[in-house]
Design an enzyme around this catalytic site. Structure first.
Site, PDB file in Angstrom:
ATOM      1  N   LYS A  44       0.825  -1.202   0.000  1.00  0.00           N
ATOM      2  CA  LYS A  44       0.000   0.000   0.000  1.00  0.00           C
ATOM      3  C   LYS A  44       0.863   1.257   0.000  1.00  0.00           C
ATOM      4  O   LYS A  44       0.498   2.264  -0.609  1.00  0.00           O
ATOM      5  CB  LYS A  44      -0.952  -0.001   1.201  1.00  0.00           C
ATOM      6  CG  LYS A  44      -2.102  -0.989   1.078  1.00  0.00           C
ATOM      7  CD  LYS A  44      -3.033  -0.858   2.258  1.00  0.00           C
ATOM      8  CE  LYS A  44      -4.196  -1.847   2.171  1.00  0.00           C
ATOM      9  NZ  LYS A  44      -5.063  -1.751   3.368  1.00  0.00           N
ATOM     10  N   LYS A 132     -17.271   1.335  19.642  1.00  0.00           N
ATOM     11  CA  LYS A 132     -17.164   0.075  20.387  1.00  0.00           C
ATOM     12  C   LYS A 132     -16.353   0.226  21.675  1.00  0.00           C
ATOM     13  O   LYS A 132     -16.323  -0.697  22.499  1.00  0.00           O
ATOM     14  CB  LYS A 132     -16.569  -1.008  19.488  1.00  0.00           C
ATOM     15  CG  LYS A 132     -17.490  -1.372  18.332  1.00  0.00           C
ATOM     16  CD  LYS A 132     -16.850  -2.324  17.355  1.00  0.00           C
ATOM     17  CE  LYS A 132     -17.827  -2.706  16.251  1.00  0.00           C
ATOM     18  NZ  LYS A 132     -18.294  -1.538  15.444  1.00  0.00           N
ATOM     19  N   VAL A 173     -18.014   3.945   9.450  1.00  0.00           N
ATOM     20  CA  VAL A 173     -17.761   4.819   8.307  1.00  0.00           C
ATOM     21  C   VAL A 173     -18.474   4.243   7.091  1.00  0.00           C
ATOM     22  O   VAL A 173     -18.309   3.077   6.747  1.00  0.00           O
ATOM     23  CB  VAL A 173     -16.251   4.952   8.029  1.00  0.00           C
ATOM     24  CG1 VAL A 173     -16.005   5.783   6.779  1.00  0.00           C
ATOM     25  CG2 VAL A 173     -15.552   5.570   9.234  1.00  0.00           C
ATOM     26  N   ARG A 177     -14.445  -0.891   4.368  1.00  0.00           N
ATOM     27  CA  ARG A 177     -14.266  -2.327   4.196  1.00  0.00           C
ATOM     28  C   ARG A 177     -14.833  -3.091   5.385  1.00  0.00           C
ATOM     29  O   ARG A 177     -14.623  -2.724   6.530  1.00  0.00           O
ATOM     30  CB  ARG A 177     -12.776  -2.662   4.060  1.00  0.00           C
ATOM     31  CG  ARG A 177     -12.154  -2.222   2.751  1.00  0.00           C
ATOM     32  CD  ARG A 177     -10.697  -2.606   2.706  1.00  0.00           C
ATOM     33  NE  ARG A 177      -9.958  -2.015   3.829  1.00  0.00           N
ATOM     34  CZ  ARG A 177      -8.719  -2.354   4.182  1.00  0.00           C
ATOM     35  NH1 ARG A 177      -8.080  -3.286   3.514  1.00  0.00           N
ATOM     36  NH2 ARG A 177      -8.121  -1.755   5.191  1.00  0.00           N
ATOM     37  N   THR A 196     -27.481 -10.110  10.858  1.00  0.00           N
ATOM     38  CA  THR A 196     -27.331 -10.845  12.119  1.00  0.00           C
ATOM     39  C   THR A 196     -28.589 -10.736  12.984  1.00  0.00           C
ATOM     40  O   THR A 196     -28.966 -11.689  13.653  1.00  0.00           O
ATOM     41  CB  THR A 196     -26.109 -10.330  12.898  1.00  0.00           C
ATOM     42  OG1 THR A 196     -26.231  -8.918  13.078  1.00  0.00           O
ATOM     43  CG2 THR A 196     -24.825 -10.631  12.143  1.00  0.00           C
ATOM     44  N   ARG A 255     -23.152 -12.196  16.126  1.00  0.00           N
ATOM     45  CA  ARG A 255     -21.838 -12.819  16.254  1.00  0.00           C
ATOM     46  C   ARG A 255     -21.228 -12.512  17.619  1.00  0.00           C
ATOM     47  O   ARG A 255     -21.623 -11.557  18.286  1.00  0.00           O
ATOM     48  CB  ARG A 255     -20.908 -12.299  15.149  1.00  0.00           C
ATOM     49  CG  ARG A 255     -21.366 -12.653  13.748  1.00  0.00           C
ATOM     50  CD  ARG A 255     -20.564 -11.901  12.699  1.00  0.00           C
ATOM     51  NE  ARG A 255     -20.801 -10.454  12.772  1.00  0.00           N
ATOM     52  CZ  ARG A 255     -20.278  -9.573  11.941  1.00  0.00           C
ATOM     53  NH1 ARG A 255     -19.459  -9.972  10.982  1.00  0.00           N
ATOM     54  NH2 ARG A 255     -20.545  -8.285  12.070  1.00  0.00           N
TER      55      ARG A 255
END
Length: 344
Positions: A44, A132, A173, A177, A196, A255
């Site tokens: 990268k 989180k 965001v 990804r 989920t 999960r």
């Protein structure tokens, strides 16, 4: 706009945030005098250097290095005025399975960034956090809460040094990804989406808005603040409807380490929280300071007022909720300009 960008280093600078953040720096005036990209991803870095290096020449530098390596951080920070700490192990399942690795990068790495900044004359450090980290239920969130505490406490260690440490905390965001929007976009042609739990809600922020808050923190932090943007939430089934109306939705269960709803300010944080029309700030308890005087100082500086008793900031209670139409518009603006709802 910042008063002066100066010389800046971004840890994890080859990630999606780092790449976009550097692009923004070069759009601003005055131009940064030096930008250092610090990361361990050589591919990268090569790709970024081919693009940005060709456009901006010697003002941008690339350091291969890991935040676990304090000596390398110190070398990279020589002559740097501002550090944005974005490097982290972020995947919740990976952190659960590799806890020691997450701790070494997210907690001990944060300590290394702090120590290197204190030893090299850095003036401003802004660390990226996550929703989180508030009332964490997974290891990733717990490591980021520890990192937040370290950066706040670093303001007690600075002595006479001209340095300020602060934190920016925000939610998912849009289009990043591993997030739900790219997942649904990839699943819709099969006619089946996986969720989920149908009740799930999340905060939503665009990458541009996240970058804007980091820039604001660099320029305006007094030290020790946790900046939290006032942003909308979405309901997961509204995202499914926005992307793939009529598709079958399979509920697969929450999960390990996953919450139904995300929280960015807990009930316990409310006595320390102030707000204006753009963001919330959790004011630090700094050693040797009268907290009431600190609250008054931070309220005046940020043109903010203390939140009401019993306040919390949770994605399911957020009055600013994105509609299906708004989600579609945001996808076109920030993820895929050619987006059309339905199978594609």
């Amino acid at each position: 706009m910042m008063s002066e960008i100066g010389k800046i280093l971004i840890t994890g600078g080859t990630g999606s945030f780092g790449r976009s953040f550097v692009e923004r720096l070069y759009q601003m005036q005055p131009e940064p005098r030096r930008v250092v990209i610090y990361s361990r991803d050589e591919l990268k870095q090569y790709q970024m250097q081919q693009d940005l290096g060709a456009r901006h020449g010697s003002s941008i530098r690339f350091f291969i290095g890991d935040v676990r390596d304090r000596d390398r951080l110190k070398r990279a920070m020589e002559g740097i005025q501002t550090v944005v700490h974005a490097a982290a192990l972020k995947q919740v399942p990976a952190a659960e399975y590799n806890p020691f690795e997450a701790i070494r990068t997210n907690v001990l790495g944060a300590e290394n960034v702090i120590e290197a900044a204190l030893e090299t004359g850095v003036q401003r450090v802004v660390a990226l956090s996550t929703d989180k980290a508030a009332a964490p239920v997974n290891l990733y969130g717990a490591t980021k809460l520890c990192a937040d505490k370290l950066f706040i406490a670093a303001n007690n260690m600075r002595g006479n040094r001209n340095i300020r440490f602060s934190v920016v905390r925000y939610g998912n965001v849009m289009g990043s990804r591993g997030s739900v929007i790219p997942l649904f976009l990839s699943q819709r042609n099969r006619g089946v989406l996986t969720v989920t739990d149908r009740r799930m809600t999340r905060f939503n922020i665009t990458l541009d808005a996240g970058i804007g808050l980091v820039l604001h923190a660099i320029d305006h932090a007094l030290g020790g603040e946790i900046f939290i943007p006032r942003i909308p939430s979405y309901q997961i089934m509204d995202v499914a409807e926005a992307i793939a109306p009529g598709c079958q939705v399979n509920e697969i269960g929450i999960r390990p380490g996953e919450k139904l709803h995300e929280e960015m300010i807990t009930l316990s944080d409310s006595p320390q929280t102030i707000a204006n029309d753009r963001f919330y700030v959790i004011v630090p308890w700094l050693a040797g300071h009268d907290f009431a005087a600190l609250m008054e100082q931070y309220q005046q500086h940020h043109a903010a007022q203390q939140v009401s008793d019993g306040f919390s900031y949770c994605s399911d209670q957020n009055p600013d909720r994105l509609s299906v139409a708004a989600i579609r518009s945001l996808i076109r603006s920030h993820v895929d300009p050619s987006f059309v709802a339905g199978p594609h």
